[in-house]
Design a protein around this motif. Structure first.
Motif, mmCIF file in Angstrom:
data_model
loop_
_atom_site.group_PDB
_atom_site.id
_atom_site.type_symbol
_atom_site.label_atom_id
_atom_site.label_comp_id
_atom_site.label_asym_id
_atom_site.label_seq_id
_atom_site.Cartn_x
_atom_site.Cartn_y
_atom_site.Cartn_z
ATOM 1 N N GLU A 89 -12.399 37.298 -6.981
ATOM 2 C CA GLU A 89 -13.252 38.252 -7.699
ATOM 3 C C GLU A 89 -12.615 38.667 -9.015
ATOM 4 O OE1 GLU A 89 -12.401 38.461 -4.517
ATOM 5 O OE2 GLU A 89 -14.272 38.426 -3.379
ATOM 6 N N ASN A 146 -15.339 31.168 -0.065
ATOM 7 C CA ASN A 146 -15.153 31.405 -1.499
ATOM 8 C C ASN A 146 -16.250 30.744 -2.324
ATOM 9 O OD1 ASN A 146 -12.909 32.951 -1.060
ATOM 10 N ND2 ASN A 146 -11.432 31.416 -1.714
ATOM 11 N N LYS A 149 -19.148 33.012 -2.384
ATOM 12 C CA LYS A 149 -18.932 34.171 -3.257
ATOM 13 C C LYS A 149 -19.266 33.846 -4.707
ATOM 14 C CE LYS A 149 -15.215 36.332 -0.596
ATOM 15 N NZ LYS A 149 -13.777 36.665 -0.589
#
Length: 150
Positions: A89, A146, A149
């Motif tokens: 992030e 991931n 995401k």
């Protein structure tokens, strides 16, 4: 700090197979370096003014990113860093911020085709965005969570 990171980079870049003990040490170091990058990543945005071209925190952050890219290129450290909370992030947010900074004014984060002169080419932050993209790609490598995401 930059010199220490360069030494770590040299050790991580070696092609010799590491012992399991070295892999454990690198795993702990990888987590520590990821935490440092997450704390310091916004220091690079100071480079947009051009006056702070030698800002030490920004240079340390750039070298941290280089080391993390190299570590995520090695399967031994990749698993530790893929599971690192918030690293993906942070990398995505930093990429967005640097991209936005490059669009707002002509600076080191502006697309290279829009830059003129030799001073920008030798700037230490040149390639920062491409290294962020490399880190994001490495963190998503064979990791469905991931990938979702991103």
């Amino acid at each position: 700090r930059v010199t220490l990171l360069e030494l770590i980079m040299a050790k991580v870049s070696e092609k010799n197979p590491d012992t399991s003990e070295e892999m454990n040490v690198f795993g702990r170091h990888a987590e520590f370096l990821a935490g440092c990058f997450q704390e310091k990543c916004e220091a690079v945005l100071k480079l947009t003014s051009g006056a702070d071209a030698e800002d030490e925190e920004a240079l340390v952050t750039i070298r941290l990113l280089d080391v993390l890219c190299e570590m995520t290129s090695n399967n031994g450290q990749l698993e530790h860093l893929q599971a690192s909370p918030g690293l993906l992030e942070t990398a995505i947010d930093t990429l967005r911020l640097t991209h936005l900074a490059g669009k707002q004014a002509v600076n080191v984060f502006t697309a290279t085709h829009a830059m003129t002169g030799q001073e920008e080419i030798s700037h230490p932050a040149v390639g920062f965005k491409s290294h962020l993209i490399r880190l994001i790609g490495n963190l998503c490598y064979k990791n469905k969570e991931n990938q979702d995401k991103v």
